[in-house]
Structures are given as structure tokens and as C-alpha cells.
Design an enzyme around this catalytic site. Sequence first.
Site, PDB file in Angstrom:
ATOM      1  N   LYS A  31     -16.013  20.884  29.125  1.00 38.46           N
ATOM      2  CA  LYS A  31     -15.414  20.451  30.354  1.00 38.46           C
ATOM      3  C   LYS A  31     -15.020  21.873  31.063  1.00 38.46           C
ATOM      4  O   LYS A  31     -13.923  22.147  30.738  1.00 38.46           O
ATOM      5  CB  LYS A  31     -14.390  19.470  30.719  1.00 38.46           C
ATOM      6  CG  LYS A  31     -14.306  18.987  32.277  1.00 38.46           C
ATOM      7  CD  LYS A  31     -13.336  18.113  32.310  1.00 38.46           C
ATOM      8  CE  LYS A  31     -13.190  17.544  33.864  1.00 38.46           C
ATOM      9  NZ  LYS A  31     -12.449  18.520  34.541  1.00 38.46           N
ATOM     10  N   ARG A  52     -19.787  20.976  45.609  1.00 36.70           N
ATOM     11  CA  ARG A  52     -19.970  19.715  45.429  1.00 36.70           C
ATOM     12  C   ARG A  52     -19.283  18.723  46.522  1.00 36.70           C
ATOM     13  O   ARG A  52     -19.721  17.543  46.918  1.00 36.70           O
ATOM     14  CB  ARG A  52     -19.586  19.282  44.038  1.00 36.70           C
ATOM     15  CG  ARG A  52     -20.611  19.706  42.925  1.00 36.70           C
ATOM     16  CD  ARG A  52     -21.821  18.801  43.131  1.00 36.70           C
ATOM     17  NE  ARG A  52     -21.818  17.473  42.448  1.00 36.70           N
ATOM     18  CZ  ARG A  52     -22.016  16.355  42.928  1.00 36.70           C
ATOM     19  NH1 ARG A  52     -22.905  16.331  43.906  1.00 36.70           N
ATOM     20  NH2 ARG A  52     -21.812  15.146  42.177  1.00 36.70           N
TER      21      ARG A  52
END
Length: 337
Positions: A31, A52
Site C-alpha cells: 500500500k 481519483r
Amino acid sequence: DAFSQEDVREWLGRLANLDVKNIPEFYCDLKMDGLAVELKYVNGVFAQGSTRGDGLIGEDITQNIKTIEAIPLKLHLEAQPPSGEIYVRGEVFLTKKEFARINKEQEKKGGKLYANPRNTAAGSLRQLDPSITASRKLNFYAYDLIGIDNKVKTKQDKYQALNAWGVATNPNSKIVHSIEEIQKYRDYWEKERGQLDYELDGVVISINDNQLYERAGFVGKAPRGGIAYKFAPKEAQTIVEDIQVQVGRTGVLTPVAHLKPVSIGGTTVSRATLHNIDEIQRLGLKIGDTVMVGRAGDACAVAGKPPRTGAGAAGRYDVRLYADDVAARAELFQLIQ
């Protein structure tokens, strides 16, 4: 998010309730602590880049994306990318080495030093002048591919397709088959993350089989078929230089410690929440004390006051003191002096 093996078991239990059971494989990836972006390719040619955002609406950063060498403007045609539109999702990040170089340049110019690689990467992508973005040497790893689901069976297949087209993915991803192997992967990278030249804050676990992943569905914008398994918060020792009280929009009073700046996981921390009067009393905290400060994501809290005789850290509280509690408010100001 998951913070323990028990959280992962509960995730699997929720999937089982949706009739997503007996999952044969999980795809594990690191991550990254960067900025999520989406890249649009039309007939193999880069057409648009955006943040995003909230999952539906993001910012158009096409011109700045074009300056990132790790993002191909044209996919490798010999690998036969599909015609039409496809979308590549991934993380833009700064390496620790590049972040240090940028701050060194800032210091030479007498400018303000940047706090951490993630925010610097995000700010670089939002520059009005693409030449500034280009000078920052941003990097990119993809983690998803939209538009070819009917042509690939697994998440691993997506990564292999991306690599064949010239799009980089994290080389440390791995297929595992059990919760024990998930835990082993997560623990290994929590221990070894310091060896990498970029920041991590956990690992991402996904169902490898695309059909099972889709069957799990979504909660809001978050897919149920994947979960972030976070590392334990990083901690460092520093000194409380002052304590001030912030008033929230609902009237909540939150005492905040102003600290001697200290680096925790690549971020310079100079403030941390103390939660409430009970926490200050429990810690016996005074201005000038030495404290342990923990950081999890963007949140920082005083994790504990080391005993006078040695190191150590206590737990956290999350209760709040309300502004209309006049007596408690007066007591709070007495305590911190």
C-alpha cells in the site's frame, strides 16, 4: 481497513455472508503512501489523467501526468493492447531519495521545507506549470486495470497485462492462499519497509479471482473484495513546547500539543491531539515534558508519556470535552500550566 488478523477474519466472514466463500487465492500488494490517479488510454494512446477524487469526480491533471517518465504515453503495441478505452489506476509517489533532493534544493533557496513525500507528490501534480512537476521526478505504480475484465481471469493477469504494455506495477506483489500467509506477508513488509525507497503504510489484500471479486460488490465507492491491512502506527520521542485548545464546529474542545518538530515515517510532526482533560490527567502531562508521539496515516496523537525511569508508551483515548463544560474547561487550563 484492517489492523489485526482478527479484522481480516471478520472481513472474510462478511464475504462469506455474501456467499463469497472458499476463496482459493489472494493477491497481496504493498500500500503505497502516494496520490491515487486514473489514466485513460484510447487505442493504446494516453488521452487523459485525473486524480481519483471522491471516486466519481477528480481533477484533470493530464498535462502534469505527461511529465512522469514512468507513465507511458503510448502502450507497447507488440503486446496488443485492446482497442477502445481502458483505464489504469495507480499511485503517483516520490522516492525518499528524490524527496530529500527536493528539500535540499528548497533549503538552498531559503524556501520552506516540505513535510512528507505524499503531500509533496500531490502538490506537484496540481502545479499550474508542468515544468515544475517535471522537475520533481515523480514515479508511478499501477494497481488496477478497468475495461478488459472479460479478457482476464485474475488480478495477477491484470498486472501481467499492464507490465506487457509497459506500465509498471509494484514488483513485490505476491499470491497467497491463506490468512496465515496474508499475515506473514504483512509482517514481513512491516519489518522490511525501511529497506524500500518509498513510504508504505500497509498492504492491500484482494481476491485474486475477478469473478469472485465482482460478486462481492461495493460499499459506496470501496470494493468489498479488497481490504487495506495497515501497519502499526510509527512512534517517536519529542518535547511538548506548548498546549493549546481548538474549538470544533460543533463546540467540541480538543487540547492540542505543540511539539518540538520530529520526523515520524517521513513526515515532520509538530502537533498532536491530546483528546481531552482525562487524557492529560492520565498522562500527568505538563508543558516541557518528553512524550511519545504516534502517527497513523494523517492523524497524530500523543501515545504516551515515557516513565521517568525509561522508555514506554500508554494507550489512547478518544473521548471529547464539550465547550459548554465551563468548570472542566477552567480545570484544563490549570492542568497544562
